[in-house]
Design an enzyme around this catalytic site. Structure first.
Site, short mmCIF file in Angstrom:
data_model
loop_
_atom_site.label_atom_id
_atom_site.label_comp_id
_atom_site.label_asym_id
_atom_site.label_seq_id
_atom_site.Cartn_x
_atom_site.Cartn_y
_atom_site.Cartn_z
N GLY A 127 0.69 -1.07 -0.04
CA GLY A 127 -0.04 0.07 0.03
C GLY A 127 0.71 1.32 0.00
CB VAL A 129 -1.36 -7.89 -0.26
CG1 VAL A 129 -0.51 -7.06 -0.84
CG2 VAL A 129 -2.90 -7.17 0.03
CB SER A 142 -7.28 0.55 12.89
OG SER A 142 -8.27 1.56 13.27
CE1 TYR A 196 -9.40 -0.34 7.74
CE2 TYR A 196 -10.18 0.67 9.85
CZ TYR A 196 -9.26 0.48 8.81
OH TYR A 196 -8.13 1.01 8.77
CE LYS A 239 -6.56 -1.97 9.16
NZ LYS A 239 -5.33 -2.15 8.54
CB ILE A 294 -4.00 8.94 10.02
CG1 ILE A 294 -3.63 8.19 11.39
CG2 ILE A 294 -2.85 9.91 9.36
CD1 ILE A 294 -2.92 8.95 12.30
#
Length: 246
Positions: free
Chosen positions: A12, A63, A141, A154, A158, A187
């Site tokens: 990434g 990936v 995360s 998500y 994580k 972020i």
């Protein structure tokens, strides 16, 4: 330069946090393999790295596909002769409430975020074991710890990365391979740019430091974890979130 002579793979690496990580490692002396699904963006990162005097290779890779990853690592070994550092940063979101979440969105996020991390770790491990040295850092995360409404897929991916990190750290510690994870808070990247202003203001009120993080905050922490300064650190999750989670 603490990473002089080291070879790093960053998944990434075409934008955002991944690009910042790749450039930071290059500035510390590492040569880079920049990995992603968008040839244009990863080639731009690789060119930036070359412009500061380091060697760099960009390889289009999905990936989530083991054969793609294996081929990428073999190309890295063919070009540089070794791999010292792996940064598993590749990840996507497909947000939705549970009752509306499509099965394909659940599967895709788990496949890229979690299975992709597994594929990359497995592919580099045999080379690192022969070297009896290596550094692996996985990007998890804050929501992998706290959960988050609308992000069941998500957050699950994580959280899975945290369990994967700790398990493989135990397996590889005796081989000189350190495995750690970084859990970013919110972020300021392309992933968060679409957050509505009202939601952004609510988030800022939850962050004691009063600002969103920037990509360099994550890259600087990774720079420490892949250097010799972190020799006795493995199996840890480092939270970089401005105090949002303590």
């Amino acid at each position: 330069m603490k990473l002089e002579g080291r070879v790093a793979i960053v998944t990434g690496g075409g934008r955002g946090i991944g690009r910042s990580i790749a450039l930071t490692l290059a500035e510390e002396g590492a040569d880079l393999v920049v990995v992603g699904r968008n040839p244009e963006s990863i080639s731009e990162t690789a060119e930036e790295i070359r412009s500061i005097g380091r060697r760099s290779l960009f390889i289009k890779t999905d990936v989530s596909i083991a054969s793609d990853v294996n081929s990428m690592v073999e190309k890295c070994i063919g070009e540089f002769g070794k791999v010292d550092i792996l940064i598993n940063n590749a990840g996507i979101t497909r947000d939705s409430l549970l009752v509306r979440m499509k099965e394909e969105d659940w599967d895709l996020v788990l496949r890229i975020n979690l299975t992709g991390t597994f594929n990359c770790m497995k592919a580099v491990t045999k080379y690192m074991m022969k070297q009896r040295r290596g550094r692996i850092v996985n990007i998890t995360s804050i929501v992998g710890v706290t959960g988050n409404a609308g992000q069941a897929n998500y957050a699950s991916s994580k959280a899975g990365i945290i369990g994967l990190t700790k398990s493989i750290a135990k397996e590889l510690a005796s081989r000189g391979i350190n495995v750690n994870a970084i859990a970013p808070g919110f972020i300021d990247t392309d992933m968060t740019i679409s957050i509505p202003e009202k939601t952004r203001e609510e988030l800022l009120r939850q962050i004691p430091m009063g600002r969103l993080g920037i990509s360099k905050d994550i890259a600087s922490c990774i720079n420490f974890l892949v250097s010799d300064d972190s020799d006795y650190i493995t199996g840890q999750v480092i939270h970089v979130n401005g105090g949002m989670l303590m």
